[in-house]
Design an enzyme around this catalytic site. Structure first.
Site, mmCIF file in Angstrom:
data_model
loop_
_atom_site.group_PDB
_atom_site.id
_atom_site.type_symbol
_atom_site.label_atom_id
_atom_site.label_comp_id
_atom_site.label_asym_id
_atom_site.label_seq_id
_atom_site.Cartn_x
_atom_site.Cartn_y
_atom_site.Cartn_z
ATOM 1 N N ASP A 1 1.511 -9.613 14.369
ATOM 2 C CA ASP A 1 0.404 -9.947 15.202
ATOM 3 C C ASP A 1 0.746 -10.539 16.522
ATOM 4 O O ASP A 1 1.703 -11.233 16.742
ATOM 5 C CB ASP A 1 -0.520 -11.257 14.753
ATOM 6 C CG ASP A 1 -1.148 -10.767 13.430
ATOM 7 O OD1 ASP A 1 -1.379 -9.749 13.076
ATOM 8 O OD2 ASP A 1 -1.688 -11.774 12.663
ATOM 9 N N GLY B 1 -3.197 -8.162 4.088
ATOM 10 C CA GLY B 1 -2.525 -8.099 2.948
ATOM 11 C C GLY B 1 -1.434 -9.306 2.772
ATOM 12 O O GLY B 1 -1.534 -10.127 1.843
ATOM 13 N N ASN C 1 -17.043 -10.911 4.793
ATOM 14 C CA ASN C 1 -17.674 -11.733 5.365
ATOM 15 C C ASN C 1 -19.008 -11.118 6.041
ATOM 16 O O ASN C 1 -19.549 -10.126 5.392
ATOM 17 C CB ASN C 1 -16.788 -12.266 7.098
ATOM 18 C CG ASN C 1 -16.518 -11.001 7.615
ATOM 19 O OD1 ASN C 1 -17.122 -9.968 7.826
ATOM 20 N ND2 ASN C 1 -15.514 -10.964 8.752
ATOM 21 N N GLY D 1 -19.349 -21.835 5.714
ATOM 22 C CA GLY D 1 -19.047 -22.036 3.861
ATOM 23 C C GLY D 1 -18.894 -20.590 3.442
ATOM 24 O O GLY D 1 -18.694 -19.738 4.052
ATOM 25 N N ASP E 1 -8.071 -21.896 16.188
ATOM 26 C CA ASP E 1 -7.863 -20.435 16.093
ATOM 27 C C ASP E 1 -8.219 -19.935 14.666
ATOM 28 O O ASP E 1 -7.747 -20.605 13.702
ATOM 29 C CB ASP E 1 -6.395 -20.073 16.398
ATOM 30 C CG ASP E 1 -6.054 -18.481 16.269
ATOM 31 O OD1 ASP E 1 -7.067 -17.814 15.723
ATOM 32 O OD2 ASP E 1 -5.043 -18.316 16.398
ATOM 33 N N ASP F 1 -8.229 -14.572 5.503
ATOM 34 C CA ASP F 1 -7.259 -14.469 4.260
ATOM 35 C C ASP F 1 -6.842 -15.609 3.653
ATOM 36 O O ASP F 1 -6.444 -15.546 2.410
ATOM 37 C CB ASP F 1 -6.027 -13.959 5.398
ATOM 38 C CG ASP F 1 -6.438 -12.548 6.024
ATOM 39 O OD1 ASP F 1 -7.337 -11.744 5.415
ATOM 40 O OD2 ASP F 1 -5.862 -12.192 7.030
HETATM 41 O O1 RIB Z 1 -7.383 -11.153 9.087
HETATM 42 C C1 RIB Z 1 -6.428 -11.502 10.363
HETATM 43 C C2 RIB Z 1 -5.271 -10.362 10.381
HETATM 44 O O2 RIB Z 1 -6.213 -9.083 10.492
HETATM 45 C C3 RIB Z 1 -4.302 -10.428 11.185
HETATM 46 O O3 RIB Z 1 -3.323 -10.969 10.691
HETATM 47 C C4 RIB Z 1 -4.067 -9.042 11.750
HETATM 48 O O4 RIB Z 1 -2.706 -8.528 11.588
HETATM 49 C C5 RIB Z 1 -5.311 -8.064 11.034
HETATM 50 O O5 RIB Z 1 -4.786 -7.450 9.994
#
Ligand code: RIB
Length: 307
Positions: free
Chosen positions: A19, A47, A190, A231, A248, A254
């Protein structure tokens, strides 16, 4: 379906990215150069983030992935190992870049993400076959969509055939074959991903409920829609958020998936696993970065205990 386990084994079949996050409130027009406020380099990829979140939440975690033969590939494998994620099925792919994600975060904590898939796009059903013994030992298999969709369908079929619980996070949003993803026990989009799946707008709770009903009618089983600051929705049931002031939000989805997988495979019912995941995801928005912002189990349990 496999029994629940005190330290569930979660296997993530998915992406790993680097990232490249710029913090800014402004975007250049064509031909223009402007200054951003701040930059951060970190390990990401949906992932990999889900694997790291699951590990931090107390799971035993293995990753099946591909990285490039550039500077980022070995560093990504080292990151998995350092974080206690088994990377025995993460391979370096010659002649391809690693996945990268230029990310832009504004002062409200909202993110915009580009993903260049690189080696993630080379993860094939043959890689899944090569990891078949590992996958058969999983309490839960977790997938997203930054790898080829055929590999996702193939893994879901494998999970179904072997009675292994599976979770699909259909991100980034794209139209999918609903008959194939009906093999997943849980599909967790989402709002924008739910729109991509159903072809219907999801702008509020009522629309999310209607979308969820439609997806159930089309054969999907556990549909959980994450609603950011509002939520999550489990079928028709709204699970309220854990309220925080985000810095952020990148990777919060994830964080939700990784912690949900661990709670569920550890024996929680869906409603509790979702409520716990709401807390874990909210905590991840309190610091910048993706994996860097994920908290450990003590902090999660402390915040959950406050419920
Ligand atoms: O969900 C966030 C992720 O989306 C980031 O880490 C980026 O790499 C993309 O995969």
């Amino acid at each position: 379906m496999r029994q629940n386990s005190p330290q569930p084994h979660i296997v993530v079949v998915g992406s790993a990215n680097i990232d490249l996050t710029t913090f800014t409130d402004q975007f250049p027009r064509p031909g223009e150069t402007i200054f951003g406020d701040r930059f951060q380099l970190g390990f990401g990829g949906k992932g990999a983030n889900q694997a790291v979140a699951a590990r931090l939440c107390g799971g035993r975690v293995s990753m099946v992935a591909r990285v490039g033969d550039d500077l980022f590939g070995p560093a990504t494998i080292r990151n998995f190992t350092d974080r206690g994620v088994d990377a025995g099925h993460v391979s370096i792919t010659p002649g391809v870049s690693s996945g990268v994600a230029p990310i832009f975060v504004d002062s409200a904590g909202q993110n915009r993400i580009f993903v260049v898939k690189g080696a993630n796009d080379r993860l094939t059903p043959a890689d899944v076959d090569a990891a078949a013994d590992l996958l058969r030992s999983a309490d839960c298999i977790v997938l997203q969509l930054e790898i080829p969709v055929e590999t996702v369908y193939y893994t879901l079929r494998f999970a179904r055939r072997h009675g292994i619980r599976s979770i699909l996070n259909p991100a980034p949003g794209q139209p999918l074959d609903l008959a194939e993803i009906a093999n997943a026990d849980y599909v967790i989009p989402n709002e924008t991903e739910a729109e991509a799946l159903s072809g219907r707008p999801v702008r509020n709770l009522d629309e999310a409920r209607a979308c969820s009903r439609r997806l159930h009618e089309r054969g999907l089983r556990g549909v959980i829609t994450t609603l950011g600051a509002n939520g999550a929705l489990w079928g028709d049931v709204h699970v309220p958020p854990h309220r925080v002031q985000p810095v952020d939000t990148t990777g919060a989805g994830d964080a939700f998936i990784g912690s949900f997988a661990v709670s569920l495979a550890g024996g929680c019912g869906e409603a509790e696993a979702i409520a716990r995941a709401n807390v874990y995801a909210a905590l991840s928005t309190l610091a910048p970065g993706t994996q860097m912002s994920f908290v450990g189990i003590e902090r999660w349990e402390a915040a959950w205990g406050g419920k």
